[in-house]
Design a protein around this motif. Sequence first.
Motif, PDB file in Angstrom:
ATOM      1  N   THR A  75      -3.240   3.709  -5.639  1.00  0.00           N
ATOM      2  CA  THR A  75      -2.676   4.956  -4.804  1.00  0.00           C
ATOM      3  C   THR A  75      -1.241   5.101  -4.587  1.00  0.00           C
ATOM      4  O   THR A  75      -0.499   5.876  -4.824  1.00  0.00           O
ATOM      5  CB  THR A  75      -3.635   4.875  -3.435  1.00  0.00           C
ATOM      6  OG1 THR A  75      -5.055   4.949  -3.782  1.00  0.00           O
ATOM      7  CG2 THR A  75      -3.043   6.335  -2.671  1.00  0.00           C
ATOM      8  N   LEU A  76      -0.682   3.780  -4.318  1.00  0.00           N
ATOM      9  CA  LEU A  76       0.919   3.706  -4.142  1.00  0.00           C
ATOM     10  C   LEU A  76       1.536   4.104  -5.428  1.00  0.00           C
ATOM     11  O   LEU A  76       2.466   4.605  -5.447  1.00  0.00           O
ATOM     12  CB  LEU A  76       1.154   2.476  -3.614  1.00  0.00           C
ATOM     13  CG  LEU A  76       0.641   2.082  -2.267  1.00  0.00           C
ATOM     14  CD1 LEU A  76       0.992   0.660  -1.787  1.00  0.00           C
ATOM     15  CD2 LEU A  76       1.397   3.026  -1.375  1.00  0.00           C
ATOM     16  N   GLY A 130       6.023   6.927  -4.467  1.00  0.00           N
ATOM     17  CA  GLY A 130       6.910   6.584  -3.054  1.00  0.00           C
ATOM     18  C   GLY A 130       6.689   7.545  -2.052  1.00  0.00           C
ATOM     19  O   GLY A 130       7.440   7.675  -1.084  1.00  0.00           O
ATOM     20  N   LEU A 131       5.832   8.573  -2.163  1.00  0.00           N
ATOM     21  CA  LEU A 131       5.584   9.349  -1.097  1.00  0.00           C
ATOM     22  C   LEU A 131       4.692   8.884  -0.050  1.00  0.00           C
ATOM     23  O   LEU A 131       4.453   9.746   0.932  1.00  0.00           O
ATOM     24  CB  LEU A 131       5.224  10.868  -1.779  1.00  0.00           C
ATOM     25  CG  LEU A 131       6.141  11.340  -2.919  1.00  0.00           C
ATOM     26  CD1 LEU A 131       5.499  12.670  -3.512  1.00  0.00           C
ATOM     27  CD2 LEU A 131       7.550  11.592  -1.958  1.00  0.00           C
ATOM     28  N   ALA A 175       1.124   1.745   5.034  1.00  0.00           N
ATOM     29  CA  ALA A 175       0.185   1.442   5.903  1.00  0.00           C
ATOM     30  C   ALA A 175      -1.129   2.234   5.924  1.00  0.00           C
ATOM     31  O   ALA A 175      -2.187   1.910   6.267  1.00  0.00           O
ATOM     32  CB  ALA A 175       0.774   1.411   7.378  1.00  0.00           C
ATOM     33  N   VAL A 176      -0.419   3.662   5.892  1.00  0.00           N
ATOM     34  CA  VAL A 176      -1.804   4.373   6.050  1.00  0.00           C
ATOM     35  C   VAL A 176      -2.732   4.394   4.753  1.00  0.00           C
ATOM     36  O   VAL A 176      -3.889   4.491   4.952  1.00  0.00           O
ATOM     37  CB  VAL A 176      -1.164   6.034   5.792  1.00  0.00           C
ATOM     38  CG1 VAL A 176      -2.307   7.045   5.654  1.00  0.00           C
ATOM     39  CG2 VAL A 176      -0.435   6.221   7.202  1.00  0.00           C
ATOM     40  N   VAL A 177      -2.056   4.232   3.445  1.00  0.00           N
ATOM     41  CA  VAL A 177      -2.998   4.028   2.345  1.00  0.00           C
ATOM     42  C   VAL A 177      -3.924   2.815   2.644  1.00  0.00           C
ATOM     43  O   VAL A 177      -4.912   2.829   2.130  1.00  0.00           O
ATOM     44  CB  VAL A 177      -1.919   3.800   1.053  1.00  0.00           C
ATOM     45  CG1 VAL A 177      -3.010   3.236  -0.150  1.00  0.00           C
ATOM     46  CG2 VAL A 177      -1.318   5.149   0.646  1.00  0.00           C
ATOM     47  N   ARG A 178      -3.490   1.619   3.056  1.00  0.00           N
ATOM     48  CA  ARG A 178      -4.307   0.509   3.389  1.00  0.00           C
ATOM     49  C   ARG A 178      -5.467   0.697   4.241  1.00  0.00           C
ATOM     50  O   ARG A 178      -6.632   0.404   3.805  1.00  0.00           O
ATOM     51  CB  ARG A 178      -3.241  -0.621   3.830  1.00  0.00           C
ATOM     52  CG  ARG A 178      -2.597  -1.523   2.601  1.00  0.00           C
ATOM     53  CD  ARG A 178      -2.027  -2.645   3.357  1.00  0.00           C
ATOM     54  NE  ARG A 178      -1.071  -2.177   4.555  1.00  0.00           N
ATOM     55  CZ  ARG A 178       0.547  -2.069   4.282  1.00  0.00           C
ATOM     56  NH1 ARG A 178       1.009  -1.782   3.087  1.00  0.00           N
ATOM     57  NH2 ARG A 178       1.035  -2.107   5.173  1.00  0.00           N
TER      58      ARG A 178
END
Length: 89
Positions: free
Chosen positions: A64-65, A70-71, A75-78
């Motif tokens: 996802t990252l 870079g957008l 923390a939200v992805v995790r």
Amino acid sequence: MQTDVLILGSGIAGLQLALECARTADVLVVTKKRADDSNTNWAQGGIAAVFDPRDSFASHIADTLRCGAGLCDPAVVRQVVREAPERVR
């Protein structure tokens, strides 16, 4: 024809921008011939969740990252990846 803001595309991003800009400006949205001919219409959407023991949260987070270029807020992805299995259930 004159307008304050010209938006090319009527997918979700274009329409969201049009709604925001319309609060203070005259907006014109230009789109393709068919209403259903947009990337938004073709997007699968949904959520990827880890259920297989051979899969991992780390790989989903890294993917996802990387795709987010870079957008994404790491923390939200995790958080989204970790909570996905329970949300899907």
